[in-house]
Design a protein around this motif. Structure first.
Motif, PDB file in Angstrom:
ATOM      1  N   ALA A 235      63.351  53.376   7.147  1.00 48.64           N
ATOM      2  CA  ALA A 235      64.165  52.576   8.062  1.00 48.64           C
ATOM      3  C   ALA A 235      63.360  51.418   8.634  1.00 48.64           C
ATOM      4  O   ALA A 235      63.880  50.303   8.806  1.00 48.64           O
ATOM      5  CB  ALA A 235      64.699  53.460   9.183  1.00 48.64           C
ATOM      6  N   ILE A 236      62.083  51.676   8.929  1.00 49.52           N
ATOM      7  CA  ILE A 236      61.208  50.597   9.427  1.00 49.52           C
ATOM      8  C   ILE A 236      61.082  49.513   8.360  1.00 49.52           C
ATOM      9  O   ILE A 236      61.261  48.318   8.627  1.00 49.52           O
ATOM     10  CB  ILE A 236      59.820  51.157   9.792  1.00 49.52           C
ATOM     11  CG1 ILE A 236      59.912  52.151  10.942  1.00 49.52           C
ATOM     12  CG2 ILE A 236      58.865  50.011  10.158  1.00 49.52           C
ATOM     13  CD1 ILE A 236      58.648  52.960  11.144  1.00 49.52           C
ATOM     14  N   ASP A 237      60.796  49.931   7.139  1.00 53.32           N
ATOM     15  CA  ASP A 237      60.621  48.967   6.043  1.00 53.32           C
ATOM     16  C   ASP A 237      61.920  48.225   5.731  1.00 53.32           C
ATOM     17  O   ASP A 237      61.887  47.062   5.300  1.00 53.32           O
ATOM     18  CB  ASP A 237      60.126  49.689   4.786  1.00 53.32           C
ATOM     19  CG  ASP A 237      58.717  50.239   4.948  1.00 53.32           C
ATOM     20  OD1 ASP A 237      58.003  49.795   5.870  1.00 53.32           O
ATOM     21  OD2 ASP A 237      58.339  51.134   4.158  1.00 53.32           O
ATOM     22  N   GLY A 238      63.035  48.931   5.956  1.00 58.10           N
ATOM     23  CA  GLY A 238      64.330  48.326   5.632  1.00 58.10           C
ATOM     24  C   GLY A 238      64.901  47.457   6.729  1.00 58.10           C
ATOM     25  O   GLY A 238      66.009  46.926   6.596  1.00 58.10           O
ATOM     26  N   GLY A 239      64.174  47.318   7.834  1.00 59.66           N
ATOM     27  CA  GLY A 239      64.627  46.431   8.910  1.00 59.66           C
ATOM     28  C   GLY A 239      65.724  46.997   9.779  1.00 59.66           C
ATOM     29  O   GLY A 239      66.524  46.246  10.351  1.00 59.66           O
ATOM     30  N   ASP A 240      65.792  48.319   9.911  1.00 54.25           N
ATOM     31  CA  ASP A 240      66.796  48.958  10.766  1.00 54.25           C
ATOM     32  C   ASP A 240      66.741  48.329  12.163  1.00 54.25           C
ATOM     33  O   ASP A 240      65.716  48.358  12.838  1.00 54.25           O
ATOM     34  CB  ASP A 240      66.505  50.457  10.848  1.00 54.25           C
ATOM     35  CG  ASP A 240      67.589  51.240  11.583  1.00 54.25           C
ATOM     36  OD1 ASP A 240      68.312  50.656  12.405  1.00 54.25           O
ATOM     37  OD2 ASP A 240      67.707  52.462  11.335  1.00 54.25           O
ATOM     38  N   THR A 241      67.867  47.760  12.589  1.00 55.92           N
ATOM     39  CA  THR A 241      67.896  47.044  13.861  1.00 55.92           C
ATOM     40  C   THR A 241      67.796  47.974  15.069  1.00 55.92           C
ATOM     41  O   THR A 241      67.558  47.511  16.188  1.00 55.92           O
ATOM     42  CB  THR A 241      69.175  46.210  13.975  1.00 55.92           C
ATOM     43  OG1 THR A 241      70.317  47.070  13.799  1.00 55.92           O
ATOM     44  CG2 THR A 241      69.199  45.112  12.908  1.00 55.92           C
TER      45      THR A 241
END
Length: 313
Positions: A235-241
């Protein structure tokens, strides 16, 4: 010993004999050697066997208390516990001299009784416990006796693996740790989730820094929200807002630590098991050795308690 339903009892031996050493008043045996750790451990074994009636019993041993594969991953792992080495000796774990002289007596006492003592080269007792718990998972209930929270990761209600946690009440009044205990105390649902939370939180007693600014409650919330540490990192790598501000910055700054820490925190579950009979002994394995230890160190009453608990007399 009367016939009982199968149950495996795994002892975190060092955790127990350290507790005995600091908790039992010093007694000097006839040999002039202190025996409080020996007596305390034998009395603990008697109490545990009396309560749980195991059919299988392993005294799990630290063949290497600070394994190279963990130090390679995180050099600070247990570094604060390393004793200073002189020119002619190797650095080892800081152990009080009055305890160090008792460890060989403990080894001989277990040998005399016929209680399996198992260690794996290059591994800690935690790894012995993890391997046996996994090997016997689903075959019989497994009780892990320890004062170390790291082993909560092995708790598994479906396979009847629990931890008998001695840190607060000792072996006479331990916390019995199952998934409901972990959920209530730490806010995560399973043993595996506890391990992921522990990576984020860190553990100063083991030299694991954790993620700066992420305490236990925040770590638990992140793991329950995302399910696993792996999913959180995705989620961090995927840019989870939902991950933003200082929290995101702290997690991103800890990338190298989060790459390495799971290898340190996770106990080994697949080390090769030695060809050792771990059944509870049916007879005293070496009566002559037991008699020698009893006379030299004044251990008759402690041996008698273990023998009685095991149903050998």
């Amino acid at each position: 010993m009367p016939s009982h339903a199968p149950r495996l009892l795994l002892l975190d031996s060092a955790s127990l004999y350290f507790r005995a050493f600091f908790g039992v008043p010093e007694v000097i045996g006839p040999s002039g050697v202190p025996t409080n750790a020996v007596r305390g451990l034998l009395d603990m074994i008697a109490s545990l066997v009396d309560r749980s009636h195991p059919t299988h019993l392993v005294a799990c041993w630290d063949n290497d208390w600070r394994p190279a594969f963990r130090v390679e991953a995180i050099p600070s792992y247990k570094a604060h516990r390393v004793a200073e080495a002189g020119d002619d000796e190797l650095a080892g774990e800081q152990v009080p001299e009055a305890l160090g002289v008792q460890v060989p007596i403990i080894e001989d006492a277990l040998l005399a009784l016929g209680i399996a003592r198992v260690g794996f080269d290059g591994h800690e007792a935690d790894d012995v416990i993890g391997t046996y718990a996994t090997a016997y998972s689903g075959r019989m209930p497994v009780d892990i006796v320890t004062g170390d929270r790291d082993l909560f990761q092995l708790v598994d209600d479906a396979n009847e693996i629990r931890v008998v946690y001695t840190a607060r009440g000792g072996v006479r009044s331990p916390d019995v740790v199952d998934q409901s205990f972990i959920a209530e105390k730490y806010g995560v649902p399973t043993g595996l989730a506890y391990a992921d939370m522990a990576v984020l939180r860190g553990d100063t007693s083991d030299g694991l820094p954790g993620v700066a600014g992420i305490g236990e409650k925040t770590a638990a919330k992140l793991i329950t929200t995302y399910g696993t540490l792996e999913a959180l990192r995705a989620a961090i790598d995927g840019g989870d807002t939902a991950l933003k501000g200082a929290q995101r910055a702290r997690l991103e700054a800890a990338t190298d630590y989060l790459d390495a820490a799971p290898r340190v925190v996770a106990v080994v579950k697949d080390a090769p098991l030695p060809d050792v009979d771990v059944s509870v002994p049916a007879t005293v394995a070496d009566p002559a050795l037991m008699s020698k230890l009893a006379v030299e160190h004044g251990l008759t009453s402690s041996f008698d308690r273990v023998i009685s608990a095991l149903g050998l007399a």
